[in-house]
Scaffold this motif. Structure first.
Motif, PDB file in Angstrom:
ATOM      1  N   UNK A  61       0.796  -1.221   0.000  1.00  0.00           N
ATOM      2  CA  UNK A  61       0.000   0.000   0.000  1.00  0.00           C
ATOM      3  C   UNK A  61       0.831   1.275   0.000  1.00  0.00           C
ATOM      4  N   UNK A  62       1.935   1.282   0.734  1.00  0.00           N
ATOM      5  CA  UNK A  62       2.724   2.519   0.811  1.00  0.00           C
ATOM      6  C   UNK A  62       3.373   2.860  -0.532  1.00  0.00           C
ATOM      7  N   UNK A  63       3.799   1.846  -1.258  1.00  0.00           N
ATOM      8  CA  UNK A  63       4.376   2.075  -2.587  1.00  0.00           C
ATOM      9  C   UNK A  63       3.310   2.643  -3.520  1.00  0.00           C
ATOM     10  N   UNK A  64       2.140   2.021  -3.500  1.00  0.00           N
ATOM     11  CA  UNK A  64       1.045   2.462  -4.367  1.00  0.00           C
ATOM     12  C   UNK A  64       0.610   3.882  -4.019  1.00  0.00           C
ATOM     13  N   UNK A  80      -5.462   7.276  -3.375  1.00  0.00           N
ATOM     14  CA  UNK A  80      -4.387   6.922  -2.442  1.00  0.00           C
ATOM     15  C   UNK A  80      -4.930   6.802  -1.020  1.00  0.00           C
ATOM     16  N   UNK A  81      -5.798   7.722  -0.641  1.00  0.00           N
ATOM     17  CA  UNK A  81      -6.395   7.681   0.694  1.00  0.00           C
ATOM     18  C   UNK A  81      -7.294   6.455   0.836  1.00  0.00           C
ATOM     19  N   UNK A  82      -8.083   6.176  -0.201  1.00  0.00           N
ATOM     20  CA  UNK A  82      -8.954   4.987  -0.170  1.00  0.00           C
ATOM     21  C   UNK A  82      -8.131   3.712   0.003  1.00  0.00           C
ATOM     22  N   UNK A  83      -7.038   3.618  -0.723  1.00  0.00           N
ATOM     23  CA  UNK A  83      -6.202   2.419  -0.662  1.00  0.00           C
ATOM     24  C   UNK A  83      -5.514   2.307   0.697  1.00  0.00           C
ATOM     25  N   UNK A  84      -5.075   3.423   1.245  1.00  0.00           N
ATOM     26  CA  UNK A  84      -4.475   3.399   2.576  1.00  0.00           C
ATOM     27  C   UNK A  84      -5.477   2.870   3.597  1.00  0.00           C
ATOM     28  N   UNK A  85      -6.728   3.283   3.460  1.00  0.00           N
ATOM     29  CA  UNK A  85      -7.769   2.807   4.391  1.00  0.00           C
ATOM     30  C   UNK A  85      -8.022   1.315   4.205  1.00  0.00           C
ATOM     31  N   UNK A  86      -8.132   0.873   2.960  1.00  0.00           N
ATOM     32  CA  UNK A  86      -8.387  -0.538   2.685  1.00  0.00           C
ATOM     33  C   UNK A  86      -7.262  -1.424   3.225  1.00  0.00           C
ATOM     34  N   UNK A  87      -6.068  -0.867   3.326  1.00  0.00           N
ATOM     35  CA  UNK A  87      -4.893  -1.640   3.735  1.00  0.00           C
ATOM     36  C   UNK A  87      -4.602  -1.533   5.227  1.00  0.00           C
ATOM     37  N   UNK A  88      -5.535  -1.040   6.013  1.00  0.00           N
ATOM     38  CA  UNK A  88      -5.221  -0.739   7.419  1.00  0.00           C
ATOM     39  C   UNK A  88      -4.745  -1.961   8.212  1.00  0.00           C
TER      40      UNK A  88
END
Length: 226
Positions: A61-64, A80-88
């Motif tokens: 997630x951090x790379x993406x 990016x924010x959505x993906x960070x949340x999905x990867x919590x």
């Protein structure tokens, strides 16, 4: 660039609408360029792309997220924010560094308010880190970080730390910045859904700005007059 980032940005390029992008950019005070993609469409595109990759992709997630931040388009930031949340579930102790990088990249209310609940999730995972970060951000002089302090609990509902919320509001009560006054009112209003009595008492007895009081009491007054 990560394959997932590339696929997502290609999808955004394909669905870009320049006629919508210009007014969207103007509405957000030219903070970034826009593709011109609506929020529902953006989220659907993001879900479609993620579905093409194994679920383990979220460990990257951090790379993406950093790939998407570099694009310079606001919808890429939202993704990016959505993906960070999905990867919590993949966040480690240092995840806060990436979350703050997101928050401080072309900061505006739209991204700050979307990141605030993520900060709340992080503090739930690592509660012993909460107070030190709150103090650091409150003393930073950066009103966006201070707004994060006010809003990170907005989805906590009955689990809200009332004493912390009220103390932060009092510490910022003299601030003239619109986004602090508005954010303070919003934070109090969210908490009023579960504790209207204490919120009303606090608001009426505290030296808050008229804007903050108005925002804080919206739900209470609507309920009372209905």
């Amino acid at each position: 660039m990560h394959a997932c980032s590339q696929a997502l940005l290609s999808a955004f390029d394909e669905h870009a609408d320049s006629n919508r992008a210009l007014p969207m950019r103007a509405y957000m005070k030219n903070i970034d360029a826009f593709y011109g993609i609506s929020s529902p469409d953006r989220k659907q595109l993001c879900n479609n792309i993620l579905a093409q990759f194994p679920k383990t992709i979220l460990s990257d997630w951090q790379i993406i997220v950093k790939d998407l931040m570099k694009k310079g388009k606001r919808e890429a930031m939202y993704a990016a924010i959505d993906i960070a949340q999905k990867a919590h579930k993949h966040w480690d102790l240092k995840a806060i560094d990436t979350l703050l990088e997101l928050a401080l990249h072309h900061s505006w209310w739209d991204t700050i308010d979307a990141i605030a609940p993520l900060i709340g999730i992080y503090f739930e995972k690592y509660p012993d880190k909460r107070n030190s970060f709150i103090e650091e951000w409150m003393h930073s002089g950066n009103f966006w970080l201070q707004r994060l302090c006010l809003l990170f609990q907005k989805r906590y509902k009955s689990y809200t730390d009332k004493e912390l919320l009220f103390s932060l509001c009092l510490r910022l009560a003299k601030e003239k910045e619109f986004f602090i006054r508005k954010g303070m009112g919003w934070a109090l209003r969210e908490y009023s859904y579960v504790n209207p009595k204490d919120v009303k008492q606090f608001v009426l007895s505290s030296p808050l700005s008229p804007l903050t009081k108005k925002e804080a009491l919206k739900v209470i007054e609507r309920t009372y007059h209905s």
